[in-house]
Design a protein around this motif. Sequence first.
Motif, PDB file in Angstrom:
ATOM      1  N   GLU A 201      21.605  74.929   8.874  1.00  0.00           N
ATOM      2  CA  GLU A 201      21.457  75.640   9.830  1.00  0.00           C
ATOM      3  C   GLU A 201      22.854  76.268  10.353  1.00  0.00           C
ATOM      4  OE1 GLU A 201      19.741  75.690  14.596  1.00  0.00           O
ATOM      5  OE2 GLU A 201      20.808  73.702  13.733  1.00  0.00           O
ATOM      6  N   SER A 202      24.052  75.573  10.225  1.00  0.00           N
ATOM      7  CA  SER A 202      25.446  76.219  10.155  1.00  0.00           C
ATOM      8  C   SER A 202      25.450  77.236   9.121  1.00  0.00           C
ATOM      9  CB  SER A 202      26.588  74.951  10.212  1.00  0.00           C
ATOM     10  OG  SER A 202      26.306  74.142  11.585  1.00  0.00           O
ATOM     11  N   ASN A 203      25.362  76.808   7.926  1.00  0.00           N
ATOM     12  CA  ASN A 203      25.440  77.697   7.022  1.00  0.00           C
ATOM     13  C   ASN A 203      24.624  79.044   7.163  1.00  0.00           C
ATOM     14  OD1 ASN A 203      26.870  78.089   4.379  1.00  0.00           O
ATOM     15  ND2 ASN A 203      24.762  78.126   3.417  1.00  0.00           N
ATOM     16  N   PHE A 204      23.401  79.004   7.688  1.00  0.00           N
ATOM     17  CA  PHE A 204      22.697  80.324   8.129  1.00  0.00           C
ATOM     18  C   PHE A 204      23.528  81.235   8.945  1.00  0.00           C
ATOM     19  CE2 PHE A 204      18.476  78.010   6.722  1.00  0.00           C
ATOM     20  CZ  PHE A 204      18.707  78.433   5.468  1.00  0.00           C
ATOM     21  N   GLY A 205      24.048  80.306  10.003  1.00  0.00           N
ATOM     22  CA  GLY A 205      24.795  80.988  10.994  1.00  0.00           C
ATOM     23  C   GLY A 205      26.150  81.603  10.600  1.00  0.00           C
ATOM     24  N   ARG A 206      26.689  81.060   9.419  1.00  0.00           N
ATOM     25  CA  ARG A 206      28.007  81.700   8.904  1.00  0.00           C
ATOM     26  C   ARG A 206      27.479  82.939   8.256  1.00  0.00           C
ATOM     27  NH1 ARG A 206      29.444  76.202   8.184  1.00  0.00           N
ATOM     28  NH2 ARG A 206      28.310  76.022   6.488  1.00  0.00           N
ATOM     29  N   HIS A 207      26.234  82.999   7.736  1.00  0.00           N
ATOM     30  CA  HIS A 207      25.813  84.180   6.951  1.00  0.00           C
ATOM     31  C   HIS A 207      24.924  85.302   7.918  1.00  0.00           C
ATOM     32  CE1 HIS A 207      27.206  81.477   3.653  1.00  0.00           C
ATOM     33  NE2 HIS A 207      27.285  82.466   3.164  1.00  0.00           N
ATOM     34  N   GLY A 208      25.025  84.998   9.083  1.00  0.00           N
ATOM     35  CA  GLY A 208      24.258  85.896  10.028  1.00  0.00           C
ATOM     36  C   GLY A 208      22.945  85.867   9.720  1.00  0.00           C
ATOM     37  N   ILE A 209      22.246  84.682   9.301  1.00  0.00           N
ATOM     38  CA  ILE A 209      20.788  84.433   9.222  1.00  0.00           C
ATOM     39  C   ILE A 209      20.089  84.169  10.594  1.00  0.00           C
ATOM     40  CG2 ILE A 209      18.817  83.451   7.864  1.00  0.00           C
ATOM     41  CD1 ILE A 209      20.779  85.034   6.177  1.00  0.00           C
ATOM     42  N   MET A 210      19.005  84.847  10.969  1.00  0.00           N
ATOM     43  CA  MET A 210      18.368  84.690  12.356  1.00  0.00           C
ATOM     44  C   MET A 210      17.148  83.810  12.020  1.00  0.00           C
ATOM     45  SD  MET A 210      20.345  86.295  14.427  1.00  0.00           S
ATOM     46  CE  MET A 210      19.286  86.437  16.027  1.00  0.00           C
ATOM     47  N   LEU A 211      17.164  82.770  12.971  1.00  0.00           N
ATOM     48  CA  LEU A 211      16.088  81.615  12.528  1.00  0.00           C
ATOM     49  C   LEU A 211      15.054  81.687  13.786  1.00  0.00           C
ATOM     50  CD1 LEU A 211      18.292  78.709  11.279  1.00  0.00           C
ATOM     51  CD2 LEU A 211      16.933  80.303  10.006  1.00  0.00           C
ATOM     52  N   TYR A 212      13.972  81.561  13.630  1.00  0.00           N
ATOM     53  CA  TYR A 212      12.941  81.340  14.692  1.00  0.00           C
ATOM     54  C   TYR A 212      12.207  80.133  14.305  1.00  0.00           C
ATOM     55  CZ  TYR A 212      14.365  86.385  15.104  1.00  0.00           C
ATOM     56  OH  TYR A 212      15.295  87.525  15.344  1.00  0.00           O
ATOM     57  N   PRO A 213      12.490  79.164  15.085  1.00  0.00           N
ATOM     58  CA  PRO A 213      11.371  77.891  14.934  1.00  0.00           C
ATOM     59  C   PRO A 213      10.286  78.083  15.587  1.00  0.00           C
ATOM     60  CG  PRO A 213      13.646  77.503  15.663  1.00  0.00           C
ATOM     61  CD  PRO A 213      13.509  79.027  15.871  1.00  0.00           C
ATOM     62  N   GLU A 214       9.060  77.702  14.909  1.00  0.00           N
ATOM     63  CA  GLU A 214       7.932  77.583  15.435  1.00  0.00           C
ATOM     64  C   GLU A 214       7.397  78.646  15.973  1.00  0.00           C
ATOM     65  OE1 GLU A 214       8.545  74.454  18.559  1.00  0.00           O
ATOM     66  OE2 GLU A 214       7.530  73.126  17.173  1.00  0.00           O
ATOM     67  N   THR A 215       7.379  79.638  14.947  1.00  0.00           N
ATOM     68  CA  THR A 215       7.305  81.213  15.181  1.00  0.00           C
ATOM     69  C   THR A 215       6.319  81.854  14.273  1.00  0.00           C
ATOM     70  OG1 THR A 215       9.325  81.422  16.416  1.00  0.00           O
ATOM     71  CG2 THR A 215       8.136  83.364  15.878  1.00  0.00           C
ATOM     72  N   GLU A 216       5.319  82.564  14.579  1.00  0.00           N
ATOM     73  CA  GLU A 216       4.563  83.303  13.453  1.00  0.00           C
ATOM     74  C   GLU A 216       4.572  84.880  13.792  1.00  0.00           C
ATOM     75  OE1 GLU A 216       0.923  81.344  14.104  1.00  0.00           O
ATOM     76  OE2 GLU A 216       1.489  79.721  13.049  1.00  0.00           O
ATOM     77  N   ILE A 217       4.085  85.543  12.823  1.00  0.00           N
ATOM     78  CA  ILE A 217       3.907  86.947  13.174  1.00  0.00           C
ATOM     79  C   ILE A 217       2.385  87.215  13.696  1.00  0.00           C
ATOM     80  CG2 ILE A 217       3.375  89.220  11.752  1.00  0.00           C
ATOM     81  CD1 ILE A 217       5.438  88.387   9.796  1.00  0.00           C
ATOM     82  N   HIS A 218       2.661  87.902  14.933  1.00  0.00           N
ATOM     83  CA  HIS A 218       1.479  87.847  15.676  1.00  0.00           C
ATOM     84  C   HIS A 218       0.672  89.189  15.013  1.00  0.00           C
ATOM     85  CE1 HIS A 218      -1.270  88.269  18.998  1.00  0.00           C
ATOM     86  NE2 HIS A 218      -0.709  89.767  19.467  1.00  0.00           N
ATOM     87  N   LYS A 219       1.475  90.204  15.112  1.00  0.00           N
ATOM     88  CA  LYS A 219       1.099  91.554  14.154  1.00  0.00           C
ATOM     89  C   LYS A 219       1.802  92.204  13.688  1.00  0.00           C
ATOM     90  CE  LYS A 219       0.618  94.310  18.482  1.00  0.00           C
ATOM     91  NZ  LYS A 219      -0.174  95.065  19.506  1.00  0.00           N
ATOM     92  N   ALA A 220       1.557  93.266  12.946  1.00  0.00           N
ATOM     93  CA  ALA A 220       2.708  94.194  12.441  1.00  0.00           C
ATOM     94  C   ALA A 220       2.051  95.473  11.899  1.00  0.00           C
ATOM     95  CB  ALA A 220       3.111  93.563  11.023  1.00  0.00           C
ATOM     96  N   GLY A 221       2.613  96.499  12.314  1.00  0.00           N
ATOM     97  CA  GLY A 221       2.420  97.679  11.996  1.00  0.00           C
ATOM     98  C   GLY A 221       3.206  98.895  12.218  1.00  0.00           C
ATOM     99  N   PHE A 222       2.903 100.094  12.443  1.00  0.00           N
ATOM    100  CA  PHE A 222       3.679 101.184  12.812  1.00  0.00           C
ATOM    101  C   PHE A 222       3.881 101.504  14.212  1.00  0.00           C
ATOM    102  CE2 PHE A 222       3.306 101.519   8.247  1.00  0.00           C
ATOM    103  CZ  PHE A 222       4.222 101.716   7.686  1.00  0.00           C
ATOM    104  N   THR A 223       5.343 101.687  14.787  1.00  0.00           N
ATOM    105  CA  THR A 223       5.325 102.111  16.063  1.00  0.00           C
ATOM    106  C   THR A 223       6.332 103.193  15.956  1.00  0.00           C
ATOM    107  OG1 THR A 223       7.398 100.920  16.522  1.00  0.00           O
ATOM    108  CG2 THR A 223       5.125  99.610  16.821  1.00  0.00           C
TER     109      THR A 223
END
Length: 422
Positions: A201-223
């Motif tokens: 987790e710390s290494n991800f943070g150092r590299h600017g990686i954003m984490l979303y625990p227990e999260t799913e894609i609800h939908k995706a499309g064009f806006t």
Amino acid sequence: MPKNPAYDYVIIGGGIAGTTAAETIRSRDSQGTIALISLETDHLYSRVLLPGYIRDKIPREKVFLRTLADYTKHGIDFFGGLSVIGFEAAKREIHTSDGAIISGIKILIATGGTPRRAPFAVGIEDYTFRLQTIEDADRFHTFIAADPAPKGKNAMIVGGGFIGLEFIETAFARGYKAHVLLRDKQCFGNQLDSQGWGVLESNFGRHGIMLYPETEIHKAGFTDKGFTVSLSGGFDIPTAWIGYGVGVERNTLSFQGTGVHTNRGIVVNEFLESSIASIWAAGDVAEYRDIRFGEDRLVGNWTNAFLQGKCVGLNMTAHTSTERTAFDAVPTYSITNLGLQITFVGITEPREGWETISRVWDDGMSYERLFIGNNVLKGAILINRFQDKMVVSKLIETQKNISAQKEALHDPQTPLSSLFPA
């Protein structure tokens, strides 16, 4: 091909397990006829090298390991672009998608696995990518190479396993901002404890990686913001692409109900032979009996598939049962991610009655978790501790009693090599 060809050996699957088996068979049987049926039209290539090709670290042609001439030289008939649509175990017959029926005295099933489909991909397939085949890699490489200004754009990555890490590395290398959706609270579930996850987790943070625990894609499309992903947590994120890395399904469908025992994969014994004599399985599809740990296992990695292909080739050419070779290898997988060298060896999930010992170093980037059952090392996770891999592997292989060293293992300043000299 002839309408209904017959062979001494038929191998279903053209990956590393199937190809290694075919070449091993040929090295021991110079006269037997061999057919290799592959779903892919391409000849053998390294799936391990696909990420390097996508990142332009290696040229595409270096991914390929065999040519048609190689198969011809070994007297192996290669049939590419064919799927198995029917299997009659009693008759030893394989029905293929081109209408042929191929029979074999001895048959190997090495069909591997297929990435799980993304449930949200309907209508947005052009922006959703996987990383299993050369076609996947070509498509992804073409897409990101055509992006004139990737820096700062968002990339959505689903999954925190090894494929997810490959997508993270690719996004970072190309200048995208990686957003990672985790099914659990962390990568690798309960295989890592809080200390191990803290290192990642710390290494991800150092590299600017954003984490979303227990999260799913609800939908995706064009806006009005362009291609946008809506997350289950209520976030809407404009996204350049989605990398989907949530495991594979073993390709067993064509063999279910045929008399060949299937479970999570094709169930085989320690000799990689199925419930029907003279039908074997190897590679990712094989649910094999692990004689060291006394359990049935599925292992999906390149090295394991190669070793099983070698073993099953020996067994398919054995003249008597006493000549058979039991498959015996400690599963190992390594990856380098954002500067961290991560290695899994043996069994790396906590089991009831087992204990674990975690070793953490002051640099905040080095970590080991040892899995111990009945005073025997069963597995280990190493982060930036590759120098300990040989010691760990040897301990798992020999099943050495380590009760006398357990107390000292709690001190990370005590090297494993000093506790267990070669």
